[in-house]
Design an enzyme around this catalytic site. Structure first.
Site, PDB file in Angstrom:
ATOM      1  CG  ASP A   8      -2.022  -1.005   1.158  1.00 36.81           C
ATOM      2  OD1 ASP A   8      -2.237  -1.545   0.058  1.00 36.81           O
ATOM      3  OD2 ASP A   8      -2.655  -1.258   2.192  1.00 36.81           O
ATOM      4  CG  MET A  30      -9.224   5.398   5.603  1.00 36.37           C
ATOM      5  SD  MET A  30      -9.649   4.061   4.463  1.00 36.37           S
ATOM      6  CE  MET A  30     -10.828   3.118   5.452  1.00 36.37           C
ATOM      7  CE  LYS A  58      -7.967   0.142  -2.801  1.00 38.54           C
ATOM      8  NZ  LYS A  58      -7.045  -0.944  -2.483  1.00 38.54           N
TER       9      LYS A  58
END
Length: 479
Positions: free
Chosen positions: A251, A386, A273
């Site tokens: 990641d 997030m 991402k």
């Protein structure tokens, strides 16, 4: 900061090495050089009895004189071991002028190379250097490793060296050879060599080689949680798999420090991402795992935090299972645990929070599915992943469902990393404070009474920034 020495092993077979000095120190250096196959020339007015005997046997050359710079003209290396600092420095200066590497015994500053402390097991050598600054420490480590490295390693190294061509021919791909060696070291061959059964060890190795050459060649995937960033929080199992991996699909948020622990020759592919910018789609990640596993490679799917906590690890395992790919899972320390710990925030506290909720609200669709009345309840901690882009919507929904405006929060940016920042305040000011301090991803929001403890219990990095939590917020356990 002084640059580290560059380690290397020199092939001295048949090459001239000059040793200046004829005493006990020079004698030890000469013995090591002869073992390496060097052609040794000793320059000194006199030789000690052992060196004299070597000269009489024709094993070393002797120049019976005081040092002259031209002695270095044909040498590949030189060692100054006279016990006279003036002479030793003259050897070093002459070597520098001729681009000949010189070691001055017990004088790291004058030396252009260092002779390390060594552990030898046949052709296998382990060299330890402190850069000349702490030779006693290097010697101590050598003595420790001498007791831990089995003598059979020398026989194993010799056996592998003798069969190297056959192994490379039967297993031409590097990944297949690595798997073979891993299985070999965990099998019976080392034990047979330890017992002195060299014939049996060779037969067992050749049998294992035949099995490996006729194997299916199918690879496997390990889903490994990298933790929040601090490489010290990576699990031992995760470290081992990183050192075995042929391919690492990592990641964007996996720290460089964690990646540095992986095999140097592993292929690293970033598949990160982030909100609004999907560098690699989830389907693309699935395709990469399948491609490399079917090519017989050991794949590590390296995820920030823990792959099973908002990491889509379940989806990836379902894909691997559907395609018949072997897999395993190594959990990582998820961001809520790490950020709380590194910010000095206990996520549960018997006086203030009897439950913990992990949630994500990074887009409108996910926010609409949340149970807002339950989230607004008291005596719990919310850890929001997030959520930087959705802080205002989060604040407004919680206030609308009865969450007190004075509820403390802590935003932990880059938790556990050297650049960690902690922003504290009250729920009613949450989005404004985040904007004022330009909080960026990765950041985790901790909301609840325990968040107030960040101001008094912080221990890592800079002190928290932002507004002082409400006077009614608990800063210590109630009496």
């Amino acid at each position: 900061m002084t640059a580290p020495l560059f380690p290397l092993f020199a092939d001295l077979r048949g090459r001239l090495v000059l040793v200046v000095g004829g005493g006990a120190v020079a004698r030890r250096k000469v013995a090591a050089l002869l073992d390496a196959g060097a052609r040794v020339r000793v320059g000194a007015p006199e030789l000690d009895p052992t060196l004299q005997a070597l000269h009489e046997d024709g094993r070393i050359e002797h120049v019976a004189a005081r040092f002259e710079p031209q002695w270095l003209d044909a040498a590949w290396l030189a060692i100054a071991a006279t016990g006279d600092d003036v002479v030793n420095r003259a050897v070093a200066a002459a070597g520098e002028a001729r681009r000949v590497w010189v070691n001055v015994v017990d004088d790291a500053q004058a030396s252009s190379f260092q002779v390390p402390a060594r552990i030898e097991r046949g052709p296998l050598q382990v060299a330890i250097s402190s850069g000349g600054g702490a030779p006693m420490l290097a010697r101590h480590l050598r003595e420790k490793l001498e007791t831990e490295l089995d003598e059979s390693l020398g026989a194993l190294a010799g056996l592998l060296s003798r069969l190297r061509h056959r192994i490379r021919t039967r297993l031409p791909h590097l990944s297949a050879r690595r798997r073979f060696f891993d299985q070999l070291l965990a099998g019976p061959v080392p034990g047979l060599l330890r017992r002195g059964d060299h014939v049996g060890a060779e037969q067992e190795l050749l049998t294992a080689l035949a099995r490996a050459a006729h194997g299916t060649g199918r690879g496997r995937v390990a889903l490994v949680g990298a933790g929040p960033g601090d490489a010290g929080l990576l699990t031992l199992r995760g470290l081992r798999l990183l050192n075995e991996a042929d391919v690492i699909l990592h990641d964007r948020l996996v720290s460089r420090d964690v990646l540095e622990l992986a095999r140097r020759d592993a292929e690293r592919i970033e598949v990160g991402k982030q909100a609004g910018n999907h560098h690699t789609t989830q389907d693309g990640i699935h395709a990469l795992m399948l491609e490399h596993a079917r090519a017989g490679k050991r794949v590590v799917r390296l995820k920030g935090g823990d792959g099973f906590v908002f990491g889509r690890g379940g989806e990836e395992l379902e894909f691997l299972h559907a395609h018949g790919i072997c897999f395993e899972v190594v959990p990582g320390i998820t961001a809520a645990l790490a950020c709380g710990a590194y910010a000095g925030i206990p996520l549960t506290h018997r006086d203030h929070a009897q439950s913990l909720r992990l949630l994500t609200a990074h887009c409108k669709d996910s926010a609409d599915t949340l149970d807002w009345p339950a989230l607004a309840a008291e005596r719990q901690t919310l850890a929001v992943y997030m959520g930087v882009a959705g802080l205002q919507r989060l604040r407004d929904n919680l206030l609308a469902h009865g969450k007190p405006a004075t509820t403390p929060f802590a935003l932990v940016e880059n938790g556990s990393r050297p650049e960690q920042r902690v922003i504290v305040g009250s729920l009613d000011d949450l989005p404004e404070l985040a904007r004022a301090h330009a909080v960026q991803s990765p950041a985790l929001l901790i909301l609840g009474e325990v968040a107030a403890l960040a101001t008094s219990l912080h221990w890592f990095g800079a002190a928290p920034l932002g507004a002082t939590p409400s006077a009614g917020a608990p800063l210590a356990r109630a009496a």
